[in-house]
Design a protein around this motif. Structure first.
Motif, short mmCIF file in Angstrom:
data_model
loop_
_atom_site.label_atom_id
_atom_site.label_comp_id
_atom_site.label_asym_id
_atom_site.label_seq_id
_atom_site.Cartn_x
_atom_site.Cartn_y
_atom_site.Cartn_z
N LEU A 131 34.72 -8.86 32.62
CA LEU A 131 35.62 -9.63 33.15
C LEU A 131 34.99 -11.13 33.67
N THR A 132 36.05 -12.05 33.69
CA THR A 132 35.47 -13.28 33.84
C THR A 132 36.49 -13.94 34.96
N TYR A 133 35.72 -15.13 35.38
CA TYR A 133 36.45 -15.81 36.53
C TYR A 133 36.13 -17.13 36.15
N TRP A 134 36.93 -18.12 36.07
CA TRP A 134 36.77 -19.35 35.64
C TRP A 134 37.13 -20.55 37.16
N ILE A 135 36.14 -21.03 37.69
CA ILE A 135 36.30 -21.60 38.88
C ILE A 135 36.95 -23.06 38.87
N PRO A 136 36.62 -23.93 37.86
CA PRO A 136 37.25 -25.36 37.97
C PRO A 136 38.63 -25.48 37.76
N LYS A 137 39.43 -26.10 38.29
CA LYS A 137 40.82 -26.54 38.48
C LYS A 137 41.34 -27.18 37.16
N LEU B 23 30.96 1.62 32.85
CA LEU B 23 31.73 2.83 33.11
C LEU B 23 31.49 3.41 34.46
N GLU B 24 30.41 3.56 34.97
CA GLU B 24 29.92 4.28 35.99
C GLU B 24 30.30 3.39 37.43
N ARG B 25 30.81 2.29 37.09
CA ARG B 25 31.39 1.41 38.09
C ARG B 25 32.69 0.95 38.04
N SER B 26 33.34 1.80 37.05
CA SER B 26 34.76 1.49 36.88
C SER B 26 35.70 1.44 38.02
N GLN B 27 35.18 2.01 39.32
CA GLN B 27 36.09 1.95 40.45
C GLN B 27 36.08 0.65 41.20
N LEU B 28 35.36 -0.18 40.51
CA LEU B 28 35.19 -1.62 41.11
C LEU B 28 36.13 -2.65 40.35
N VAL B 29 36.87 -2.12 39.17
CA VAL B 29 37.48 -2.93 38.39
C VAL B 29 38.79 -3.51 39.25
N PRO B 30 39.54 -2.67 39.76
CA PRO B 30 40.73 -3.16 40.59
C PRO B 30 40.36 -4.26 41.66
N ILE B 31 39.25 -4.04 42.12
CA ILE B 31 38.74 -5.09 43.33
C ILE B 31 38.52 -6.22 42.64
N ALA B 32 37.96 -6.50 41.61
CA ALA B 32 37.63 -7.86 40.92
C ALA B 32 38.78 -8.34 40.40
N VAL B 33 39.77 -7.50 39.89
CA VAL B 33 41.10 -8.03 39.48
C VAL B 33 41.73 -8.74 40.56
N GLN B 34 41.90 -7.93 41.83
CA GLN B 34 42.43 -8.74 42.91
C GLN B 34 41.82 -9.81 43.63
N GLU B 35 40.64 -10.14 43.25
CA GLU B 35 39.92 -11.32 43.60
C GLU B 35 40.04 -12.49 42.29
N GLY B 36 40.78 -12.18 41.30
CA GLY B 36 41.32 -13.13 40.51
C GLY B 36 40.60 -13.08 39.21
N PHE B 37 39.76 -12.02 38.84
CA PHE B 37 38.96 -11.76 37.71
C PHE B 37 40.01 -11.14 36.60
N GLU B 38 39.81 -11.66 35.23
CA GLU B 38 40.63 -11.44 34.36
C GLU B 38 39.87 -10.55 33.29
N TYR B 39 40.41 -9.62 32.45
CA TYR B 39 39.81 -9.01 31.36
C TYR B 39 39.22 -9.79 30.27
N HIS B 40 38.29 -9.65 29.82
CA HIS B 40 37.91 -10.53 28.66
C HIS B 40 37.65 -9.63 27.46
N HIS B 41 36.75 -8.55 27.52
CA HIS B 41 36.75 -7.72 26.40
C HIS B 41 36.25 -6.19 27.00
N ALA B 42 36.32 -5.13 26.14
CA ALA B 42 35.75 -3.79 26.52
C ALA B 42 35.09 -3.13 25.41
N GLU B 43 34.04 -2.53 25.62
CA GLU B 43 33.28 -1.56 24.91
C GLU B 43 33.15 -0.19 25.30
N PRO B 44 32.92 0.58 24.49
CA PRO B 44 32.83 2.09 25.14
C PRO B 44 32.18 2.35 26.45
#
Length: 354
Positions: free
Chosen positions: A162-168, A136-157
């Motif tokens: 986030l996850t990123y799948w490399i293989p094509k 939570l204290e690093r939530s400002q980094l979420v948009p950066i990760a999403v811009q790199e192609g990461f996707e939401y996986h799940h969230a807790e309080p």
């Protein structure tokens, strides 16, 4: 002479000349470099003079005594080493990477740079799935990760994963948890009365209906202990787990998740009812015949079947599943395995699990 490293500021400097030209201001000499390098540093001596300098590839020249200086290339290898590295992470057993959430940089620009270089590095290494847990204290980094192609996986309080799948090819990463797990307590006393409740908040079709106490189990909570807890919270009745009578599997319920609902037979250990005013409108001991006579219960195939099973268990014509603690060498962890035990050797087909 005593030199003290007081501060540094990492920059990328571009210039037309590779020569160092000092500029004096009072008692300080500022040295700039035309070489593409990355550091300036403040050094103080016992004489009180301050030298603010930036390092080139070869050497630094200044009007100050040369004994004030040391090899800045060593500083770049230690202080600025992080800029050439990847994010702190470890490999998982499936050829992927798990980023250390406790060692993430707070600076967004630094994180963006490290994340980009990390992905390039992991691709070259042939890695597959990347797991990035942002507290939570690093939530400002979420948009950066999403811009790199990461996707939401799940969230807790306290975090988002986030996850990123490399293989094509289609991702092989496991999906988020797909099920809710609920429990219901079937409690019958010595007078053949069933413990039932009316909920304060329910759909109009359930308004005024008497039902068994139900609820969701907690994280890391056993099915049997969750059933005992729910009954205690809603009615104040203490119980002991007997068996799992049956379970229902349904899909596309709350938040489009699937649902597992376990009906547990519990033995009452007390009789005085004390309801939870936040959730329960009323609770009582009701004769089994009256409970079954309710139109919604009697007219529903599933409710009717559950009641038939529980009544059969009371008459020792049915055997449910009891909880057994086991440890598997597969994961070396204690688990709860539910199965029934029948006394066949003595010619008794009744359950002996309880």
């Amino acid at each position: 002479m005593d030199l003290n490293l007081k501060s540094f500021d990492a920059k990328l400097l571009m210039g037309a000349s590779s020569e160092l030209a000092p500029r004096r201001t009072g008692h300080s000499a500022t040295i700039s470099s035309g070489v593409r390098f990355s550091s300036s540093i403040v050094i103080s001596s016992r004489r009180g003079s301050t030298i603010v300098g930036s390092a080139g590839r070869e050497e630094m020249a200044t009007t100050a005594p040369r004994s004030y200086f040391f090899d800045m290339r060593d500083v770049s290898r230690s202080v600025f080493k992080k800029s050439d590295e990847v994010l702190d992470a470890c490999d998982d057993e499936y050829g992927g990477v798990v980023v250390d959430p406790d060692r993430l940089p707070a600076n967004q620009d630094l994180f963006a740079s490290l994340l980009h270089s990390s992905l390039s590095h992991w691709k070259l290494k042939g890695k597959k799935g990347i797991w990035l847990k942002l507290p939570l204290e690093r939530s400002q980094l979420v948009p950066i990760a999403v811009q790199e192609g990461f996707e939401y996986h799940h969230a807790e309080p306290g975090y988002v994963m986030l996850t990123y799948w490399i293989p094509k090819r289609p991702s092989m990463l496991p999906a988020n948890a797909s099920h809710h797990v609920g429990v219901g307590g079937f409690v019958v006393n010595e007078n053949n009365e069933i413990l039932v409740v009316q909920e304060k908040f329910c759909t109009p079709s359930f308004s005024g209906v008497w039902k068994i106490p139900t609820g969701f189990i907690h994280e890391a909570e056993e099915i049997y202990s969750g059933a005992v807890r729910e009954v205690k919270e809603e009615t104040g009745i203490d119980t002991a787990f007997v068996e799992v009578m049956a379970f229902r599997h349904a899909h596309n319920l709350a938040f489009q998740k699937s649902d597992l609902f376990f009906v547990c037979m519990l033995e009452p250990l007390s009789s005085q009812i004390s309801i939870d005013d936040d959730e329960i409108q009323a609770a009582r001991w009701m004769p089994l015949e009256d409970y079954l006579a309710q139109p919604l219960i009697n007219g529903d195939i599933m409710f009717k079947k559950i009641l038939d099973i529980c009544i059969a268990r009371l008459g020792k014509r049915y055997c449910g599943l009891t909880a057994h603690q086991v440890v598997s060498t597969f994961d070396d962890r204690q688990s709860c395995l539910y199965y029934n035990v029948v006394d066949i050797q003595n010619g008794n087909d009744n359950c002996i699990g309880h």
